[in-house]
Enzyme design. Structure first.
Site, PDB file in Angstrom:
ATOM      1  N   ALA A 263       0.941  -1.349  -0.156  1.00 38.23           N
ATOM      2  CA  ALA A 263       0.136   0.092  -0.077  1.00 38.23           C
ATOM      3  C   ALA A 263       0.839   1.337   0.123  1.00 38.23           C
ATOM      4  CB  ALA A 263      -0.702   0.076   1.098  1.00 38.23           C
TER       5      ALA A 263
ATOM      6  N   GLY B  31      30.525  20.593 -13.844  1.00 40.44           N
ATOM      7  CA  GLY B  31      31.439  19.574 -14.621  1.00 40.44           C
ATOM      8  C   GLY B  31      31.631  18.395 -13.904  1.00 40.44           C
TER       9      GLY B  31
ATOM     10  N   GLU C   3       5.506  11.692   0.287  1.00 35.49           N
ATOM     11  CA  GLU C   3       4.398  12.451   0.891  1.00 35.49           C
ATOM     12  C   GLU C   3       3.440  12.358  -0.526  1.00 35.49           C
ATOM     13  OE1 GLU C   3       3.736  15.452   3.277  1.00 35.49           O
ATOM     14  OE2 GLU C   3       5.659  14.967   4.408  1.00 35.49           O
TER      15      GLU C   3
HETATM   16  C1  FAD Z   1      12.540   7.970   2.404  1.00 28.98           C
HETATM   17  C2  FAD Z   1      11.238   7.714   2.289  1.00 28.98           C
HETATM   18  C3  FAD Z   1      10.784   8.237   3.490  1.00 28.98           C
HETATM   19  C4  FAD Z   1       9.185   8.176   3.626  1.00 28.98           C
HETATM   20  N1  FAD Z   1       8.695   8.392   4.561  1.00 28.98           N
HETATM   21  C5  FAD Z   1       7.306   7.992   4.649  1.00 28.98           C
HETATM   22  C6  FAD Z   1       6.598   8.336   6.368  1.00 28.98           C
HETATM   23  O1  FAD Z   1       7.051   8.866   7.185  1.00 28.98           O
HETATM   24  N2  FAD Z   1       5.272   7.867   6.419  1.00 28.98           N
HETATM   25  C7  FAD Z   1       4.854   7.086   5.412  1.00 28.98           C
HETATM   26  O2  FAD Z   1       3.341   6.612   5.634  1.00 28.98           O
HETATM   27  N3  FAD Z   1       5.126   6.930   4.251  1.00 28.98           N
HETATM   28  C8  FAD Z   1       6.486   7.163   3.970  1.00 28.98           C
HETATM   29  N4  FAD Z   1       7.039   7.063   2.787  1.00 28.98           N
HETATM   30  C9  FAD Z   1       6.284   6.355   1.641  1.00 28.98           C
HETATM   31  C10 FAD Z   1       6.151   7.216   0.584  1.00 28.98           C
HETATM   32  O3  FAD Z   1       5.042   8.146   0.747  1.00 28.98           O
HETATM   33  C11 FAD Z   1       5.842   6.379  -0.830  1.00 28.98           C
HETATM   34  O4  FAD Z   1       6.917   5.612  -0.909  1.00 28.98           O
HETATM   35  C12 FAD Z   1       4.890   6.872  -1.844  1.00 28.98           C
HETATM   36  O5  FAD Z   1       3.843   7.285  -1.308  1.00 28.98           O
HETATM   37  C13 FAD Z   1       5.041   6.004  -3.078  1.00 28.98           C
HETATM   38  O6  FAD Z   1       4.608   4.761  -2.520  1.00 28.98           O
HETATM   39  P1  FAD Z   1       5.511   3.423  -3.317  1.00 28.98           P
HETATM   40  O7  FAD Z   1       6.778   3.707  -2.822  1.00 28.98           O
HETATM   41  O8  FAD Z   1       4.753   2.057  -2.739  1.00 28.98           O
HETATM   42  O9  FAD Z   1       5.317   3.515  -4.694  1.00 28.98           O
HETATM   43  P2  FAD Z   1       4.143   2.848  -5.932  1.00 28.98           P
HETATM   44  O10 FAD Z   1       2.883   3.376  -5.247  1.00 28.98           O
HETATM   45  O11 FAD Z   1       4.321   1.476  -5.834  1.00 28.98           O
HETATM   46  O12 FAD Z   1       4.456   3.649  -7.164  1.00 28.98           O
HETATM   47  C14 FAD Z   1       5.457   3.127  -7.998  1.00 28.98           C
HETATM   48  C15 FAD Z   1       5.257   4.238  -9.111  1.00 28.98           C
HETATM   49  O13 FAD Z   1       4.089   4.047  -9.940  1.00 28.98           O
HETATM   50  C16 FAD Z   1       3.442   5.363  -9.981  1.00 28.98           C
HETATM   51  N5  FAD Z   1       1.829   5.277  -9.903  1.00 28.98           N
HETATM   52  C17 FAD Z   1       1.296   4.595  -8.718  1.00 28.98           C
HETATM   53  N6  FAD Z   1      -0.101   4.619  -8.883  1.00 28.98           N
HETATM   54  C18 FAD Z   1      -0.390   5.275  -9.914  1.00 28.98           C
HETATM   55  C19 FAD Z   1      -1.524   5.911 -10.603  1.00 28.98           C
HETATM   56  N7  FAD Z   1      -2.769   5.858 -10.153  1.00 28.98           N
HETATM   57  N8  FAD Z   1      -1.237   6.898 -11.406  1.00 28.98           N
HETATM   58  C20 FAD Z   1      -0.138   7.011 -12.042  1.00 28.98           C
HETATM   59  N9  FAD Z   1       1.044   6.694 -11.458  1.00 28.98           N
HETATM   60  C21 FAD Z   1       0.893   5.916 -10.434  1.00 28.98           C
HETATM   61  C22 FAD Z   1       4.239   6.261  -8.851  1.00 28.98           C
HETATM   62  O14 FAD Z   1       3.968   7.572  -9.133  1.00 28.98           O
HETATM   63  C23 FAD Z   1       5.328   5.624  -8.825  1.00 28.98           C
HETATM   64  O15 FAD Z   1       6.127   6.286  -9.981  1.00 28.98           O
HETATM   65  C24 FAD Z   1       8.413   7.445   2.568  1.00 28.98           C
HETATM   66  C25 FAD Z   1       9.126   6.873   1.379  1.00 28.98           C
HETATM   67  C26 FAD Z   1      10.533   7.198   1.341  1.00 28.98           C
HETATM   68  C27 FAD Z   1      11.263   6.603   0.106  1.00 28.98           C
END
Ligand code: FAD
Length: 384
Positions: free
Chosen positions: A129, A338, A362
């Site tokens: 999720a 560079g 976020e």
């Molecule tokens: C260093 C770090 C700190 C974080 N801190 C927190 C935190 O404190 N609390 C918390 O709850 N979360 C946190 N997160 C989680 C972050 O919010 C999620 O990584 C982010 O929301 C994306 O989720 P995912 O990584 O599972 O990517 P996915 O949802 O799997 O997405 C993968 C790709 O597909 C694209 N995509 C997915 N669905 C769609 C759609 N419907 N339309 C178009 N494109 C789509 C995305 O834009 C992305 O490019 C953190 C993440 C990182 C890396």
């Protein structure tokens, strides 16, 4: 129409800038290299009030407005994006309690955060999720006057250093995102385990880890608002937090622009400073223009929020634009330096790595565009 910051905001900007220049910048590359949480810097940040800026004054916090917060966030990210992220994520976690907590909940969970250096974390994301909150598998099952939480959370900023977390769990798995409930969870509750500190590309000074919940017993009184209200809480919180992420992008972009400007004026090739070649001068012009445009979007969104106006679209636009600008400007800054830009001895290398995360966390920038498209086109089936 007024574009100027107030006297107080200018003072706040200067105070934060001095903090960023004197306490963050000198140790930024060291903590980045060591992949370590900068506890000493955070203690000082707490003393100045940056860790409690999201807590209202009546509960012991600094109680910044959204514009104040964006002014501060720009300077903090200018100092070090990783350290900024720890502070910003702390405010992100505090916000659901500020917006939706009862007076008792605020006194019990916010006021202690103002007494000694401590952090909060926001636990929404899970392995399955990410962008899709309806896939949350962590469950909370009612058991008398308590709930029992089981599951795990991924990529949680401040997970390993927090005193309290706002954790989103499903109390009704048949309802997807609408079955989510937000719980205030003391992080020393038995059954909570923190995973390893993640080895990230950038923002390496910020603590990021998984959280595991194994029969974690949380009092029902710790629910924010009511069962099934978690998705709305998460969305309202993110609306409020996005301008601050945009402000972070502006601060990072400005830092990279300043490095590129300085370098371009002093680096001599073909007998002239490289800034005298129009292609480099125009790059600097484009960088600065984009930074200023992004800052205006950030301030607009923050101003709308301060004036209790709907700002989902503007918050998302500010986040997308400012973080895309951060990516673009840091890449160009490396280009202007560079080969030296590619070396760790020069700060733009870290800045380029740091920029990437701003486009991901976020809510990814694609998801922000989804939010904006819903605002301008209305509900569209089959998106997200
Ligand atoms: C260093 C770090 C700190 C974080 N801190 C927190 C935190 O404190 N609390 C918390 O709850 N979360 C946190 N997160 C989680 C972050 O919010 C999620 O990584 C982010 O929301 C994306 O989720 P995912 O990584 O599972 O990517 P996915 O949802 O799997 O997405 C993968 C790709 O597909 C694209 N995509 C997915 N669905 C769609 C759609 N419907 N339309 C178009 N494109 C789509 C995305 O834009 C992305 O490019 C953190 C993440 C990182 C890396």
């Amino acid at each position: 129409m007024e574009f100027a910051l107030t006297e107080e905001q200018l003072e706040l900007k200067e105070l934060t800038h001095q903090f960023a220049a004197n306490e963050m910048r000198p140790v930024a590359s060291e903590y980045d290299e060591k992949n370590e949480f900068p506890e000493e810097v955070m203690k000082k940040a707490f003393e100045v009030g940056f860790l409690t800026s999201g807590i209202p004054v009546e509960y012991g916090g600094t109680g910044f407005s959204n514009v104040d917060n964006c002014v501060v966030c720009e300077e903090l990210a200018w100092g070090c994006s990783g350290m900024y992220t720890s502070m910003m994520a702390n405010t992100l976690a505090i916000t659901p309690i500020v917006l939706f907590g009862t007076d008792e909940q605020k006194k019990e969970f916010l006021t202690p955060l103002t007494r000694e250096m401590s952090f909060a974390c926001f636990g929404l994301t899970e392995r399955e999720a990410g962008s899709d909150n309806s896939m949350v598998k962590t469950t909370a099952v009612k058991d008398g006057d308590h709930y029992i939480i089981n599951g795990s959370k991924t990529f949680i900023t401040n997970a390993g250093v927090s005193k309290v977390g706002v954790i989103f769990a499903s109390t009704d798995p048949t309802r997807g995102a609408r079955g989510l409930t937000a719980f205030i969870v003391p992080m020393d509750t038995p059954g909570i385990t923190v995973g390893k500190h993640e080895n990230k590309m950038g923002h390496r000074a910020s603590n990021t880890a998984e959280l595991y919940f194994d029969d974690v017993k949380v009092p029902a009184k710790n629910i924010l608002r009511r069962e099934g209200f978690g998705f709305i809480i998460a969305m309202k919180t993110l609306d409020l937090a996005r301008p601050a992420v945009g402000a972070g992008g502006v601060g990072l972009a400005r830092a990279a622009y300043e490095e590129a400007l300085k370098y371009a004026q002093t680096r001599v090739q073909f007998g002239k400073p490289i800034a005298s070649f129009q292609c480099n001068a125009f790059k600097l012009v484009d960088m600065l223009t984009e930074i200023e445009a992004a800052r205006l979007l950030v301030y607009q969104a923050a101003w709308l929020l301060d004036n209790n106006k709907k700002a989902s679209k503007e918050s998302a636009m500010a986040k997308v634009k400012a973080t895309d600008v951060a990516m673009k400007v840091t890449v160009e800054a490396v280009q202007i330096l560079g080969g030296y830009g590619y070396m760790k001895e020069y700060p733009v290398e870290k800045m380029m790595r740091d920029a990437k995360l701003f486009q991901i966390y976020e809510g990814t920038n694609e998801i922000q565009k989804h939010v904006i498209s819903l605002e301008i086109l209305g509900t569209i089936k089959n998106i997200g």
